[in-house]
Design a protein around this motif. Structure first.
Motif, PDB file in Angstrom:
ATOM      1  N   ARG A   2      -7.047  -3.244   9.341  1.00 33.63           N
ATOM      2  CA  ARG A   2      -6.035  -4.271   9.166  1.00 33.63           C
ATOM      3  C   ARG A   2      -5.967  -4.734   7.706  1.00 33.63           C
ATOM      4  O   ARG A   2      -4.894  -4.964   7.169  1.00 33.63           O
ATOM      5  CB  ARG A   2      -6.414  -5.421  10.065  1.00 33.63           C
ATOM      6  CG  ARG A   2      -5.315  -6.254  10.493  1.00 33.63           C
ATOM      7  CD  ARG A   2      -5.828  -7.206  11.547  1.00 33.63           C
ATOM      8  NE  ARG A   2      -4.744  -7.982  12.052  1.00 33.63           N
ATOM      9  CZ  ARG A   2      -4.882  -9.075  12.721  1.00 33.63           C
ATOM     10  NH1 ARG A   2      -6.074  -9.509  13.016  1.00 33.63           N
ATOM     11  NH2 ARG A   2      -3.852  -9.742  13.123  1.00 33.63           N
ATOM     12  N   ARG A   3      -7.127  -4.882   7.095  1.00 35.25           N
ATOM     13  CA  ARG A   3      -7.201  -5.312   5.703  1.00 35.25           C
ATOM     14  C   ARG A   3      -6.545  -4.280   4.788  1.00 35.25           C
ATOM     15  O   ARG A   3      -5.861  -4.632   3.833  1.00 35.25           O
ATOM     16  CB  ARG A   3      -8.667  -5.512   5.315  1.00 35.25           C
ATOM     17  CG  ARG A   3      -8.840  -6.355   4.100  1.00 35.25           C
ATOM     18  CD  ARG A   3     -10.281  -6.606   3.789  1.00 35.25           C
ATOM     19  NE  ARG A   3     -10.757  -7.730   4.586  1.00 35.25           N
ATOM     20  CZ  ARG A   3     -12.019  -8.042   4.779  1.00 35.25           C
ATOM     21  NH1 ARG A   3     -12.963  -7.303   4.266  1.00 35.25           N
ATOM     22  NH2 ARG A   3     -12.372  -9.087   5.494  1.00 35.25           N
ATOM     23  N   ALA A   4      -6.754  -3.016   5.062  1.00 37.35           N
ATOM     24  CA  ALA A   4      -6.163  -1.955   4.246  1.00 37.35           C
ATOM     25  C   ALA A   4      -4.643  -1.969   4.339  1.00 37.35           C
ATOM     26  O   ALA A   4      -3.948  -1.748   3.342  1.00 37.35           O
ATOM     27  CB  ALA A   4      -6.710  -0.597   4.678  1.00 37.35           C
ATOM     28  N   ILE A   6      -2.757  -4.609   4.947  1.00 34.59           N
ATOM     29  CA  ILE A   6      -2.282  -5.794   4.216  1.00 34.59           C
ATOM     30  C   ILE A   6      -2.306  -5.536   2.714  1.00 34.59           C
ATOM     31  O   ILE A   6      -1.351  -5.842   1.992  1.00 34.59           O
ATOM     32  CB  ILE A   6      -3.131  -7.024   4.589  1.00 34.59           C
ATOM     33  CG1 ILE A   6      -2.886  -7.400   6.049  1.00 34.59           C
ATOM     34  CG2 ILE A   6      -2.823  -8.198   3.674  1.00 34.59           C
ATOM     35  CD1 ILE A   6      -3.815  -8.473   6.577  1.00 34.59           C
ATOM     36  N   VAL A   7      -3.390  -4.968   2.218  1.00 33.62           N
ATOM     37  CA  VAL A   7      -3.504  -4.667   0.789  1.00 33.62           C
ATOM     38  C   VAL A   7      -2.434  -3.675   0.371  1.00 33.62           C
ATOM     39  O   VAL A   7      -1.783  -3.836  -0.673  1.00 33.62           O
ATOM     40  CB  VAL A   7      -4.919  -4.146   0.453  1.00 33.62           C
ATOM     41  CG1 VAL A   7      -4.973  -3.601  -0.959  1.00 33.62           C
ATOM     42  CG2 VAL A   7      -5.942  -5.243   0.644  1.00 33.62           C
ATOM     43  N   THR A   9       0.481  -3.191   1.742  1.00 33.61           N
ATOM     44  CA  THR A   9       1.787  -3.861   1.777  1.00 33.61           C
ATOM     45  C   THR A   9       1.985  -4.728   0.535  1.00 33.61           C
ATOM     46  O   THR A   9       3.056  -4.720  -0.077  1.00 33.61           O
ATOM     47  CB  THR A   9       1.894  -4.722   3.050  1.00 33.61           C
ATOM     48  OG1 THR A   9       1.656  -3.895   4.190  1.00 33.61           O
ATOM     49  CG2 THR A   9       3.259  -5.367   3.169  1.00 33.61           C
TER      50      THR A   9
END
Length: 189
Positions: A2-4, A6-7, A9
């Protein structure tokens, strides 16, 4: 995961904004050629009266000035120059003053802890005596500088800072002489 996402985007949005910025700014009339006047007569921020940060310094008024640089020997590589400066020093720096009055401890003083402690106390007394002597010589100069500042109209808060420094130096000098009266001859006022 999920973090990847967001980063990725955020990075994609930043890149898209960076790529699209010149065309968006040109459409809004904010960017022109050198010397071009802003084309916003009744634009979105016409009522605000504010200017954008990049309009604060017009490019056509900028005067470029050449500043002479000190000559640099570029015949050798930079790392050789740095190595030479590390080993031999920089010719532009002032020379280091060595304390000639300091005597290193003898082998006997180094071998005997009590003798070495006496050596250290003697060195400490020498430093305290040097401070007291320098303070006695410098205090009249500082007071004269303070009086010249008063006469020149230096603000009272700056004069107060100097008065406090003079008071503290004199206080330290008196404390040293009170605790070590044997230094009174070396640090006479």
């Amino acid at each position: 995961m999920r973090r990847a996402v967001i980063v990725a985007t955020v990075v994609a949005a930043a890149v898209a904004g960076w790529v699209a910025w010149p065309s968006i700014a040109r459409q809004a009339g904010m960017v022109g050629g050198i010397g071009a006047a802003p084309a916003r007569a009744g634009g979105a921020d016409a009522g605000t009266g504010g200017r954008q940060w990049f309009e604060a310094v017009p490019e056509h008024d900028a005067q470029l000035q050449r500043v002479p640089l000190t000559p640099v020997d570029s015949s050798g590589s930079a790392w050789l120059s740095m190595a030479d400066a590390r080993e031999h020093g920089d010719a532009r720096t002032p020379p280091i003053q060595r304390d000639e009055a300091r005597t290193p401890p003898t082998a006997a003083e180094l071998a005997d802890p009590q003798a070495y402690q006496q050596y250290q106390q003697g060195q400490q007394l020498r430093v305290l005596g040097a401070f007291a002597g320098a303070a006695a010589a410098e205090l009249p100069r500082l007071q004269a500088d303070m009086e010249r500042g008063r006469a020149a109209g230096v603000p009272a808060e700056q004069i107060a800072k100097v008065e406090e420094k003079i008071r503290r130096i004199e206080q330290q000098r008196r404390r040293i002489l009170r605790e070590h009266p044997e230094l009174a001859g070396a640090a006479s006022h």
